[in-house]
Design a protein around this motif. Structure first.
Motif, PDB file in Angstrom:
ATOM      1  N   PRO A  33      21.525  53.315  27.278  1.00  0.00           N
ATOM      2  CA  PRO A  33      20.825  54.197  26.341  1.00  0.00           C
ATOM      3  C   PRO A  33      21.517  54.296  24.986  1.00  0.00           C
ATOM      4  O   PRO A  33      22.738  54.334  24.902  1.00  0.00           O
ATOM      5  N   ILE A  34      20.702  54.308  23.942  1.00  0.00           N
ATOM      6  CA  ILE A  34      21.160  54.664  22.594  1.00  0.00           C
ATOM      7  C   ILE A  34      20.371  55.907  22.229  1.00  0.00           C
ATOM      8  O   ILE A  34      19.142  55.891  22.247  1.00  0.00           O
ATOM      9  N   ASN A  35      21.078  56.986  21.918  1.00  0.00           N
ATOM     10  CA  ASN A  35      20.420  58.237  21.552  1.00  0.00           C
ATOM     11  C   ASN A  35      20.155  58.252  20.055  1.00  0.00           C
ATOM     12  O   ASN A  35      21.079  58.331  19.258  1.00  0.00           O
ATOM     13  N   SER A  36      18.874  58.177  19.687  1.00  0.00           N
ATOM     14  CA  SER A  36      18.504  58.125  18.271  1.00  0.00           C
ATOM     15  C   SER A  36      18.656  59.479  17.584  1.00  0.00           C
ATOM     16  O   SER A  36      18.808  59.548  16.367  1.00  0.00           O
ATOM     17  N   VAL A  37      18.578  60.545  18.348  1.00  0.00           N
ATOM     18  CA  VAL A  37      18.872  61.889  17.843  1.00  0.00           C
ATOM     19  C   VAL A  37      19.656  62.624  18.915  1.00  0.00           C
ATOM     20  O   VAL A  37      19.583  62.289  20.093  1.00  0.00           O
ATOM     21  N   GLN A  38      20.401  63.616  18.494  1.00  0.00           N
ATOM     22  CA  GLN A  38      21.130  64.500  19.411  1.00  0.00           C
ATOM     23  C   GLN A  38      20.791  65.912  18.970  1.00  0.00           C
ATOM     24  O   GLN A  38      21.305  66.391  17.962  1.00  0.00           O
ATOM     25  N   PHE A  39      19.865  66.548  19.702  1.00  0.00           N
ATOM     26  CA  PHE A  39      19.409  67.895  19.344  1.00  0.00           C
ATOM     27  C   PHE A  39      19.792  68.892  20.424  1.00  0.00           C
ATOM     28  O   PHE A  39      19.941  68.535  21.597  1.00  0.00           O
ATOM     29  N   SER A  40      19.918  70.137  20.048  1.00  0.00           N
ATOM     30  CA  SER A  40      20.225  71.201  21.010  1.00  0.00           C
ATOM     31  C   SER A  40      19.068  71.383  21.981  1.00  0.00           C
ATOM     32  O   SER A  40      19.279  71.573  23.181  1.00  0.00           O
ATOM     33  N   THR A  41      17.855  71.358  21.459  1.00  0.00           N
ATOM     34  CA  THR A  41      16.636  71.525  22.258  1.00  0.00           C
ATOM     35  C   THR A  41      15.528  70.691  21.627  1.00  0.00           C
ATOM     36  O   THR A  41      15.706  70.117  20.554  1.00  0.00           O
ATOM     37  N   HIS A  42      14.395  70.676  22.263  1.00  0.00           N
ATOM     38  CA  HIS A  42      13.203  70.058  21.669  1.00  0.00           C
ATOM     39  C   HIS A  42      12.902  70.791  20.368  1.00  0.00           C
ATOM     40  O   HIS A  42      13.172  71.993  20.243  1.00  0.00           O
ATOM     41  N   THR A  43      12.337  70.094  19.401  1.00  0.00           N
ATOM     42  CA  THR A  43      12.094  70.712  18.095  1.00  0.00           C
ATOM     43  C   THR A  43      11.037  71.809  18.134  1.00  0.00           C
ATOM     44  O   THR A  43      10.857  72.522  17.152  1.00  0.00           O
ATOM     45  N   GLY A  44      10.368  71.974  19.245  1.00  0.00           N
ATOM     46  CA  GLY A  44       9.415  73.073  19.401  1.00  0.00           C
ATOM     47  C   GLY A  44      10.094  74.418  19.597  1.00  0.00           C
ATOM     48  O   GLY A  44       9.472  75.462  19.445  1.00  0.00           O
ATOM     49  N   TYR A  45      11.381  74.393  19.921  1.00  0.00           N
ATOM     50  CA  TYR A  45      12.127  75.643  20.084  1.00  0.00           C
ATOM     51  C   TYR A  45      12.544  76.162  18.716  1.00  0.00           C
ATOM     52  O   TYR A  45      12.924  75.379  17.842  1.00  0.00           O
ATOM     53  N   PRO A  46      12.533  77.480  18.526  1.00  0.00           N
ATOM     54  CA  PRO A  46      13.028  78.016  17.255  1.00  0.00           C
ATOM     55  C   PRO A  46      14.554  77.855  17.184  1.00  0.00           C
ATOM     56  O   PRO A  46      15.241  77.993  18.183  1.00  0.00           O
ATOM     57  N   GLY A  47      15.040  77.513  16.032  1.00  0.00           N
ATOM     58  CA  GLY A  47      16.487  77.445  15.832  1.00  0.00           C
ATOM     59  C   GLY A  47      17.160  76.199  16.371  1.00  0.00           C
ATOM     60  O   GLY A  47      18.373  76.190  16.525  1.00  0.00           O
ATOM     61  N   TRP A  48      16.410  75.142  16.663  1.00  0.00           N
ATOM     62  CA  TRP A  48      17.057  73.924  17.170  1.00  0.00           C
ATOM     63  C   TRP A  48      17.992  73.360  16.106  1.00  0.00           C
ATOM     64  O   TRP A  48      17.805  73.549  14.921  1.00  0.00           O
ATOM     65  N   ARG A  49      19.012  72.684  16.555  1.00  0.00           N
ATOM     66  CA  ARG A  49      19.986  72.068  15.658  1.00  0.00           C
ATOM     67  C   ARG A  49      20.332  70.685  16.193  1.00  0.00           C
ATOM     68  O   ARG A  49      20.148  70.400  17.369  1.00  0.00           O
ATOM     69  N   GLY A  50      20.884  69.857  15.326  1.00  0.00           N
ATOM     70  CA  GLY A  50      21.339  68.556  15.774  1.00  0.00           C
ATOM     71  C   GLY A  50      21.380  67.534  14.677  1.00  0.00           C
ATOM     72  O   GLY A  50      21.245  67.867  13.496  1.00  0.00           O
ATOM     73  N   GLU A  51      21.567  66.288  15.082  1.00  0.00           N
ATOM     74  CA  GLU A  51      21.727  65.196  14.133  1.00  0.00           C
ATOM     75  C   GLU A  51      20.778  64.058  14.453  1.00  0.00           C
ATOM     76  O   GLU A  51      20.461  63.801  15.614  1.00  0.00           O
ATOM     77  N   VAL A  52      20.375  63.360  13.417  1.00  0.00           N
ATOM     78  CA  VAL A  52      19.537  62.176  13.535  1.00  0.00           C
ATOM     79  C   VAL A  52      20.391  60.962  13.215  1.00  0.00           C
ATOM     80  O   VAL A  52      21.095  60.952  12.204  1.00  0.00           O
ATOM     81  N   MET A  53      20.332  59.945  14.083  1.00  0.00           N
ATOM     82  CA  MET A  53      21.062  58.718  13.807  1.00  0.00           C
ATOM     83  C   MET A  53      20.415  58.024  12.608  1.00  0.00           C
ATOM     84  O   MET A  53      19.204  57.864  12.549  1.00  0.00           O
ATOM     85  N   GLN A  54      21.227  57.625  11.663  1.00  0.00           N
ATOM     86  CA  GLN A  54      20.735  56.924  10.481  1.00  0.00           C
ATOM     87  C   GLN A  54      20.556  55.432  10.796  1.00  0.00           C
ATOM     88  O   GLN A  54      21.180  54.906  11.721  1.00  0.00           O
ATOM     89  N   GLY A  55      19.723  54.771  10.033  1.00  0.00           N
ATOM     90  CA  GLY A  55      19.437  53.357  10.258  1.00  0.00           C
ATOM     91  C   GLY A  55      20.677  52.487  10.289  1.00  0.00           C
ATOM     92  O   GLY A  55      20.795  51.580  11.115  1.00  0.00           O
ATOM     93  N   GLN A  56      21.624  52.766   9.399  1.00  0.00           N
ATOM     94  CA  GLN A  56      22.857  51.972   9.361  1.00  0.00           C
ATOM     95  C   GLN A  56      23.670  52.152  10.642  1.00  0.00           C
ATOM     96  O   GLN A  56      24.295  51.213  11.113  1.00  0.00           O
ATOM     97  N   GLN A  57      23.663  53.362  11.197  1.00  0.00           N
ATOM     98  CA  GLN A  57      24.388  53.600  12.449  1.00  0.00           C
ATOM     99  C   GLN A  57      23.772  52.796  13.596  1.00  0.00           C
ATOM    100  O   GLN A  57      24.500  52.208  14.405  1.00  0.00           O
TER     101      GLN A  57
END
Length: 131
Positions: free
Chosen positions: A84-108
């Motif tokens: 697996p390659i995780n393209s994003v790492q979020f605390s929860t699904h974006t439907g939850y209020p207050g979610w946080r996390g990072e999105v993998m950039q294309g270069q990464q």
């Protein structure tokens, strides 16, 4: 006439498990990941395990391919497995209020794929799963 005994019918899951057990297929799964909940790679793991695929944690180190020939794969590489390659790492699904996390950039992502290529592993994938 004597009745002949018919072989027991196998379910699709039994057939898929048998296929995965003897397969040399490898899956590269590029999907999202959440800490809480089941989406992306987190939801792909369980059904693939049911089918007999070994799911390698993202931080594990595989055995290196044979030094005598870079495309010769070790027994660990010949098993059906998912990387697996995780393209994003979020605390929860974006439907939850207050979610946080990072999105993998294309270069990464490019760097990860290049690392697989330079290790002789990119050619070994028989399937790609994205979501």
């Amino acid at each position: 006439a004597a009745a002949t005994e018919q072989p027991a019918k196998r379910t699709w899951l039994e057939a898929a498990r048998d296929e995965a057990a003897t397969s040399t297929g490898r899956v590269l799964s590029i999907q999202s990941h959440t800490v809480h909940g089941y989406v992306g790679n987190k939801s792909a793991v369980f059904p693939l395990q049911l089918l007999g695929f070994e799911v390698r944690p993202p931080d594990s180190q595989p055995e290196a391919p044979s030094r005598t020939h870079p495309t010769t794969q070790t027994a660990a590489h010949r098993r059906s497995q998912v990387d697996p390659i995780n393209s994003v790492q979020f605390s929860t699904h974006t439907g939850y209020p207050g979610w946080r996390g990072e999105v993998m950039q294309g270069q990464q992502l490019t760097e990860l794929v290049e690392g697989l290529r330079s290790s002789g592993l990119l050619r070994g994938y028989s399937h790609m799963l994205t979501g």
